[in-house]
Write a protein that holds these residues in place. Structure first.
Motif, PDB file in Angstrom:
ATOM      1  N   LYS A   1      76.435 115.130 135.159  1.00 28.99           N
ATOM      2  CA  LYS A   1      77.324 114.867 134.019  1.00 28.99           C
ATOM      3  C   LYS A   1      78.067 113.542 134.175  1.00 28.99           C
ATOM      4  O   LYS A   1      78.448 112.919 133.191  1.00 28.99           O
TER       5      LYS A   1
ATOM      6  N   ALA B   1      76.632 110.087 132.661  1.00 26.28           N
ATOM      7  CA  ALA B   1      75.659 110.367 131.597  1.00 26.28           C
ATOM      8  C   ALA B   1      76.080 109.607 130.347  1.00 26.28           C
ATOM      9  O   ALA B   1      77.265 109.541 130.011  1.00 26.28           O
ATOM     10  N   GLN B   2      75.113 109.006 129.677  1.00 24.11           N
ATOM     11  CA  GLN B   2      75.409 108.207 128.486  1.00 24.11           C
ATOM     12  C   GLN B   2      75.147 109.027 127.224  1.00 24.11           C
ATOM     13  O   GLN B   2      74.102 109.654 127.096  1.00 24.11           O
ATOM     14  N   LYS B   3      76.097 108.986 126.309  1.00 27.68           N
ATOM     15  CA  LYS B   3      75.962 109.735 125.060  1.00 27.68           C
ATOM     16  C   LYS B   3      75.138 108.953 124.052  1.00 27.68           C
ATOM     17  O   LYS B   3      75.257 107.737 123.945  1.00 27.68           O
ATOM     18  N   THR B   4      74.328 109.663 123.304  1.00 28.30           N
ATOM     19  CA  THR B   4      73.685 109.084 122.126  1.00 28.30           C
ATOM     20  C   THR B   4      74.459 109.584 120.906  1.00 28.30           C
ATOM     21  O   THR B   4      75.249 110.526 121.019  1.00 28.30           O
TER      22      THR B   4
ATOM     23  N   LYS C   1      70.750 110.011 131.591  1.00 31.58           N
ATOM     24  CA  LYS C   1      71.159 109.187 132.728  1.00 31.58           C
ATOM     25  C   LYS C   1      70.070 108.160 133.008  1.00 31.58           C
ATOM     26  O   LYS C   1      68.888 108.492 133.004  1.00 31.58           O
TER      27      LYS C   1
ATOM     28  N   ASN D   1      75.860 117.041 122.043  1.00 29.58           N
ATOM     29  CA  ASN D   1      75.385 115.653 122.077  1.00 29.58           C
ATOM     30  C   ASN D   1      74.159 115.499 122.973  1.00 29.58           C
ATOM     31  O   ASN D   1      74.132 116.022 124.092  1.00 29.58           O
TER      32      ASN D   1
ATOM     33  N   ASN E   1      70.754 121.704 127.763  1.00 30.73           N
ATOM     34  CA  ASN E   1      71.942 120.964 127.320  1.00 30.73           C
ATOM     35  C   ASN E   1      71.632 119.597 126.716  1.00 30.73           C
ATOM     36  O   ASN E   1      72.371 118.629 126.929  1.00 30.73           O
TER      37      ASN E   1
ATOM     38  N   ASP F   1      69.550 117.272 127.371  1.00 27.82           N
ATOM     39  CA  ASP F   1      69.453 116.203 128.373  1.00 27.82           C
ATOM     40  C   ASP F   1      68.155 115.417 128.153  1.00 27.82           C
ATOM     41  O   ASP F   1      67.071 115.844 128.556  1.00 27.82           O
TER      42      ASP F   1
ATOM     43  N   VAL G   1      73.055 114.781 117.772  1.00 25.50           N
ATOM     44  CA  VAL G   1      73.488 116.106 118.208  1.00 25.50           C
ATOM     45  C   VAL G   1      72.451 117.145 117.810  1.00 25.50           C
ATOM     46  O   VAL G   1      71.600 116.905 116.952  1.00 25.50           O
TER      47      VAL G   1
ATOM     48  N   THR H   1      72.347 113.453 125.580  1.00 28.94           N
ATOM     49  CA  THR H   1      72.776 112.476 126.574  1.00 28.94           C
ATOM     50  C   THR H   1      71.597 112.145 127.492  1.00 28.94           C
ATOM     51  O   THR H   1      70.565 112.819 127.469  1.00 28.94           O
TER      52      THR H   1
END
Length: 400
Positions: free
Chosen positions: A65, A68-71, A84, A80, A283, A285, A74, A82
């Motif tokens: 976590k 981790a970069q959000k896009t 790495k 969201n 999640n 990912d 959703v 996300t």
């Protein structure tokens, strides 16, 4: 007809809340984390069995976590997506970047594209589909990338691959899913069309925006969004691929049409489906899917580089041989052609046009081959044709 089963990931039996997670992380765990989440990107069922497997998994999840970069995208449950940028990605992205500045000169671009990307369709449709895909990519490269992406442009790109069939945006209560080849297992059910319409503006903003993401990662995320939402009734995978092309072309990565990328993805469809499911069921990912996609790009680049070296070696060998024979590349090429096609003929006009030389040069080239007893001349009405003397060509080429 049997109802397809929905594929579900194998998840830990113990609840996260019932485990005691202690920080700071010990060196042994950090080594395990580096292997499972930086050198590779493994899911729970890929971890080595041990008494501490579930605890290790939750520790890994906690550390993933961080950073981790959000896009902007959703799930329907508002989670969201996300990812790495793990260590494993860096050398692959650097290798791709090397080709950003290299112009690919390919005389037979269409033939190479078709050879690399023939679809597993019914024979009488495959050629039309492949040609439509090639033309669609040409349109993207020459026309579409001049414009920002928009809903209208997305529809235009879709029409390029729809082959005038009644394909369109999905309506309310029209569902779409990703299944295995036998249709027995569902790996993903796309969100409802109302959800897609709300998310579409995010997709368009993301496509047109300069993000901090590496351009290839951005293009993979754009591919995933189309494949995940499946906005049209058919041909969503083809549209996802062309959206990927649009994005990489915008950033001057011209090499992708020459790579056997999509045939590799088809050959590794099981891995594709698993990476997709891990993203959607763990999640949101995206790292799983990006990891798979970059692996396929890396393998396709290796194949391309290997083939290029082979072609260069063949060219060098041919030049050495023609030099020993006292022939130029046009003459040597003609002998190779006649060796494979002994029933064919040529003329000064045809040879001139094929090699883009003057009539005098074409005549001199052919007459030298006559003098060397590789060709014979035959007059038909008022025209002269050159025919191979196959036994002499065969004897000479086999002796090389």
């Amino acid at each position: 007809m049997n109802t397809p089963n929905f594929f579900k990931l194998n998840k830990p039996k113990t609840k996260r809340e019932s485990l005691k997670i202690e920080l700071p992380f010990e060196a042994e765990f950090l080594n395990a984390y580096n292997f499972y989440s930086e050198q590779n990107y493994f899911y729970f069922d890929q971890l080595k069995d041990s008494d501490f497997k579930e605890e290790l998994w939750f520790l890994i999840k906690e550390l993933r976590k961080t950073n981790a970069q959000k896009t902007p995208f959703v799930t329907p449950s508002n989670i969201n997506f996300t990812f790495k940028r793990i260590q494993k990605f860096n050398p692959i992205l650097s290798k791709i970047d090397l080709f950003k500045t290299k112009r690919i000169k390919e005389k037979n671009a269409k033939e190479r594209y078709i050879a690399n990307n023939l679809l597993n369709e019914v024979k009488d449709e495959s050629e039309a589909i492949t040609l439509a895909n090639f033309n669609a990519i040409t349109n993207i490269k020459k026309e579409h990338i001049k414009k920002p992406i928009s809903f209208e442009l997305l529809n235009e790109m879709y029409k390029d691959i729809a082959l005038n069939k009644d394909y369109r945006l999905r309506r309310e209560n029209e569902h779409s899913s990703i299944k295995d080849n036998l249709g027995e297992t569902i790996y993903h059910t796309a969100p409802d069309s109302s959800f897609i319409q709300n998310e579409l503006s995010k997709f368009i903003d993301f496509a047109n925006k300069n993000t901090t993401f590496h351009p290839i990662i951005k293009a993979i995320i754009m591919y995933f969004w189309i494949a995940y939402t499946r906005p049209y009734t058919k041909a969503n995978n083809e549209l996802a691929r062309n959206v990927f092309y649009f994005s990489v072309f915008k950033d001057n990565y011209d090499i992708f049409p020459y790579l056997p990328l999509w045939s590799l993805i088809r050959d590794n469809r099981d891995q594709y489906l698993i990476s997709f499911v891990r993203t959607t069921q763990d999640n949101a990912d995206l790292t799983y899917f990006i990891d798979f996609f970059l692996d396929q790009i890396n393998m396709s680049l290796n194949t391309f580089i290997h083939d290029l070296k082979k072609e260069n070696k063949k060219t060098e060998t041919a030049r050495e041989v023609q030099s020993r024979m006292g022939l130029n590349i046009r003459q040597f090429g003609l002998l190779q052609f006649f060796y494979l096609n002994p029933d064919k003929k040529t003329s000064i006009d045809a040879f001139q046009k094929q090699n883009k030389v003057s009539r005098r040069t074409a005549s001199e080239d052919l007459n030298l081959l006559v003098k060397r007893k590789f060709l014979r001349i035959k007059r038909i009405k008022n025209r002269f044709f050159y025919y191979p003397i196959f036994e002499n060509i065969e004897k000479t080429l086999k002796a090389l």
